[in-house]
Motif scaffolding. Structure first.
Motif, mmCIF file in Angstrom:
data_model
loop_
_atom_site.group_PDB
_atom_site.id
_atom_site.type_symbol
_atom_site.label_atom_id
_atom_site.label_comp_id
_atom_site.label_asym_id
_atom_site.label_seq_id
_atom_site.Cartn_x
_atom_site.Cartn_y
_atom_site.Cartn_z
ATOM 1 N N SER A 86 0.664 -1.299 0.165
ATOM 2 C CA SER A 86 -0.048 0.095 0.013
ATOM 3 C C SER A 86 0.843 1.233 -0.076
ATOM 4 C CB SER A 86 -0.882 -0.192 1.198
ATOM 5 O OG SER A 86 -1.806 -1.208 1.304
ATOM 6 N N PHE A 89 2.306 1.720 -3.310
ATOM 7 C CA PHE A 89 1.280 2.245 -4.361
ATOM 8 C C PHE A 89 0.810 3.865 -3.950
ATOM 9 C CE2 PHE A 89 -1.007 -1.691 -6.179
ATOM 10 C CZ PHE A 89 -0.203 -2.063 -6.648
ATOM 11 N N ALA A 133 -4.595 0.351 -3.052
ATOM 12 C CA ALA A 133 -3.813 0.666 -1.658
ATOM 13 C C ALA A 133 -4.998 0.780 -0.774
ATOM 14 C CB ALA A 133 -2.860 1.919 -1.683
#
Length: 338
Positions: A86, A89, A133
């Motif tokens: 996450s 991203f 994410a």
């Protein structure tokens, strides 16, 4: 504001992040698999644009911080892998958006996505990656980790707007510049470091230590970036040297040189930055003025100051291989100007 950390080409006598890479190698393998999976889509342009940037050679320092920070406190699940993905991203989405806002032509030695697919596609794919994410954050099931990373996303966006409002404004103060880089760069470093101990169930004191470490590391990292633009190499910087000057960015070296300069020197900066008359000849003159007023040296000095705060934040924590590796990151980031 992202940078390629090219460990392979680092000078042998300066700090490296080899220990961090080794400690997180297995988990980073899982992160990389998840990146490829979550960047996929039936909409053909999405993986094309995402992979253009994702595969372009960045060392993925931020997700490694998340993984190492979780390992420090004995985490044994897989939530840290999803949180690290996450984080990456979010960083990639920020780069896609940054290149549109800054009208950048090159990133990590290649044409930016906006130059190939256009601004609209770059922004929308950045939004897609942010959506992915947040889906992974939800899957982890930690409301506190979700709060930390979602707050960071908001702060980063605020930083983008702050920078836009201050664009080409040579009256920007040092404090105002620090507010921008704290939001745009340091907030994600801080969140990346903090969610590791959060998912591991560490104490609030330990979480605060990693949060402070990440924030101050991020500030040091960005200040070194500011300095490198006027005297580094494209390998260290991940973009062309002088790009900040050509794009009219008001970074700390410029702020210091402008405030310390003569009336004639300030007139030069206004022509170059505010009126957009920045070329290679102007870059040579700008570099000379920065040297005359010690602007780059003082920027590096400030970076070292924040690096020491990051080091002190970790000092009370138990000695572990991960702690040592995180300290090495501070030295490595600053050694890029050696």
């Amino acid at each position: 504001m992202g940078v390629v950390l090219n460990i392979e080409n680092a000078k042998p006598d300066v700090a490296s992040i080899k220990d961090l890479i080794d400690l997180t190698a297995a988990d980073m393998g899982r992160v990389n698999e998840l990146i490829l999976s979550k960047a996929g889509s039936d909409v053909e342009m999405i993986p094309q644009i995402a992979n253009h940037l994702i595969s372009s050679g960045g060392k993925r320092l931020r997700p490694m911080l998340t993984l190492a920070a979780a390992q420090m406190f004995g985490y044994r699940g897989d939530g840290h892998v999803k949180l690290a993905t996450s984080v990456e991203f979010m960083h990639t989405a920020t780069l896609l958006h940054d290149d549109v806002v800054d009208e950048s032509g090159m990133r990590r030695g290649k044409k930016t996505a906006r130059m190939i697919w256009g601004n609209q596609a770059s922004v929308l794919v950045g939004d897609y990656l942010l959506g992915q994410a947040f889906r992974m954050m939800v899957e982890v099931g930690s409301l506190e980790a979700l709060d930390i990373l979602s707050s960071a996303a908001s702060i980063i966006a605020e930083g983008e707007v702050m920078q836009l409002a201050a664009a080409k404004n040579l009256e920007t103060t040092e404090d105002e510049h620090f507010a921008v880089i704290k939001a745009k760069t340091a907030a994600l470093f801080s969140a990346a470091a903090e969610v590791g101990p959060v998912v591991a169930g560490a104490s609030r004191t330990d979480r605060a230590a990693l949060r402070s470490y990440g924030m101050n590391l991020g500030l040091a990292f960005q200040l070194i970036d500011d300095a490198l633009d006027y005297g580094g190499s494209s390998t260290d910087l991940g973009k062309n040297v002088g790009d900040d000057f050509r794009e009219g960015k008001v970074t700390l070296p410029v702020i210091l040189a402008y405030r310390r300069g003569t009336a004639a020197e300030r007139a030069f900066w206004k022509r170059a930055i505010e009126e957009g008359r920045a070329d290679d000849t102007g870059l040579e003159k700008a570099t000379g003025l920065l040297a005359r007023h010690g602007a780059v040296a003082d920027t590096i000095s400030r970076a070292r100051h924040f690096g020491e705060i990051a080091r002190d934040a970790l000092a009370p924590l138990d000695a572990t291989p991960q702690k040592s590796a995180l300290i090495d990151v501070i030295d490595f980031c600053i050694s890029r100007v050696s």
